[in-house]
Design a protein around this motif. Structure first.
Motif, mmCIF file in Angstrom:
data_model
loop_
_atom_site.group_PDB
_atom_site.id
_atom_site.type_symbol
_atom_site.label_atom_id
_atom_site.label_comp_id
_atom_site.label_asym_id
_atom_site.label_seq_id
_atom_site.Cartn_x
_atom_site.Cartn_y
_atom_site.Cartn_z
ATOM 1 N N VAL A 142 127.364 9.344 -15.213
ATOM 2 C CA VAL A 142 126.064 9.567 -14.561
ATOM 3 C C VAL A 142 126.250 9.778 -13.064
ATOM 4 N N LEU A 143 127.091 8.961 -12.446
ATOM 5 C CA LEU A 143 127.318 9.087 -11.003
ATOM 6 C C LEU A 143 127.965 10.417 -10.645
ATOM 7 N N THR A 144 128.985 10.822 -11.385
ATOM 8 C CA THR A 144 129.668 12.081 -11.066
ATOM 9 C C THR A 144 128.752 13.280 -11.306
ATOM 10 N N GLU A 145 127.911 13.210 -12.349
ATOM 11 C CA GLU A 145 126.987 14.307 -12.616
ATOM 12 C C GLU A 145 125.874 14.367 -11.579
ATOM 13 N N THR A 146 125.545 13.231 -10.968
ATOM 14 C CA THR A 146 124.553 13.208 -9.895
ATOM 15 C C THR A 146 125.120 13.870 -8.639
ATOM 16 N N SER A 173 125.409 20.211 -12.964
ATOM 17 C CA SER A 173 125.564 21.546 -13.549
ATOM 18 C C SER A 173 124.377 22.392 -13.114
ATOM 19 N N GLY A 174 124.625 23.635 -12.929
ATOM 20 C CA GLY A 174 123.562 24.554 -12.528
ATOM 21 C C GLY A 174 124.058 25.962 -12.756
ATOM 22 N N ASP A 175 124.041 26.760 -11.701
ATOM 23 C CA ASP A 175 124.586 28.110 -11.797
ATOM 24 C C ASP A 175 126.094 28.070 -12.005
ATOM 25 N N MET A 176 126.703 26.997 -11.538
ATOM 26 C CA MET A 176 128.156 26.818 -11.672
ATOM 27 C C MET A 176 128.410 25.555 -12.495
ATOM 28 N N PRO A 177 129.572 25.461 -13.131
ATOM 29 C CA PRO A 177 129.888 24.250 -13.884
ATOM 30 C C PRO A 177 129.890 23.017 -12.983
ATOM 31 N N GLY A 178 129.499 21.890 -13.548
ATOM 32 C CA GLY A 178 129.436 20.649 -12.789
ATOM 33 C C GLY A 178 130.510 19.666 -13.219
ATOM 34 N N ALA A 179 130.245 18.396 -12.935
ATOM 35 C CA ALA A 179 131.215 17.330 -13.204
ATOM 36 C C ALA A 179 131.503 17.181 -14.701
ATOM 37 N N ARG A 180 130.491 17.357 -15.528
ATOM 38 C CA ARG A 180 130.703 17.211 -16.977
ATOM 39 C C ARG A 180 131.658 18.272 -17.492
ATOM 40 N N GLU A 181 131.443 19.512 -17.084
ATOM 41 C CA GLU A 181 132.301 20.600 -17.548
ATOM 42 C C GLU A 181 133.718 20.474 -16.981
ATOM 43 N N ALA A 182 133.824 19.937 -15.778
ATOM 44 C CA ALA A 182 135.134 19.753 -15.162
ATOM 45 C C ALA A 182 135.829 18.486 -15.672
ATOM 46 N N ARG A 183 135.099 17.687 -16.436
ATOM 47 C CA ARG A 183 135.626 16.446 -17.019
ATOM 48 C C ARG A 183 136.149 15.506 -15.928
#
Length: 90
Positions: free
Chosen positions: A49-53, A57-67
């Motif tokens: 939750v903290l890393t995704e905050t 994710s949006g127009d570009m990959p975020g923390a979840r996609e980058a694992r």
């Protein structure tokens, strides 16, 4: 050493990914399986939750996609002081 650890972590494939393109199991959209090595389940979810905050994710990959949370868990596994700092912060 950090570069080597990143290569190992990001080259890891889930069992579904290893099946290859067009395999029927890919249509199930199963989540990538990763079991935390340093953090408890609740700490790992909080870290997600903290890393995704911080990196949504949006127009570009975020923390979840980058694992990112998997990477943090993997890095803290070998550094006791870093592990304690992350645990205290969570």
């Amino acid at each position: 050493m950090l570069f080597g650890a990143m290569l190992i972590l990001f080259s890891w494939q889930s069992p579904v990914e290893a099946l290859g393109p067009g395999h029927p199991a890919k249509a199930l959209n199963l989540p990538k399986l990763y079991k935390p090595k340093t953090f408890t389940k609740n700490e790992f979810e909080t870290l997600g939750v903290l890393t995704e905050t911080i990196m949504p994710s949006g127009d570009m990959p975020g923390a979840r996609e980058a694992r990112i949370r998997e990477f943090i868990d993997f890095q803290t596994m070998y550094d006791r002081d870093l592990k304690l700092r992350f645990r205290r912060g969570l």
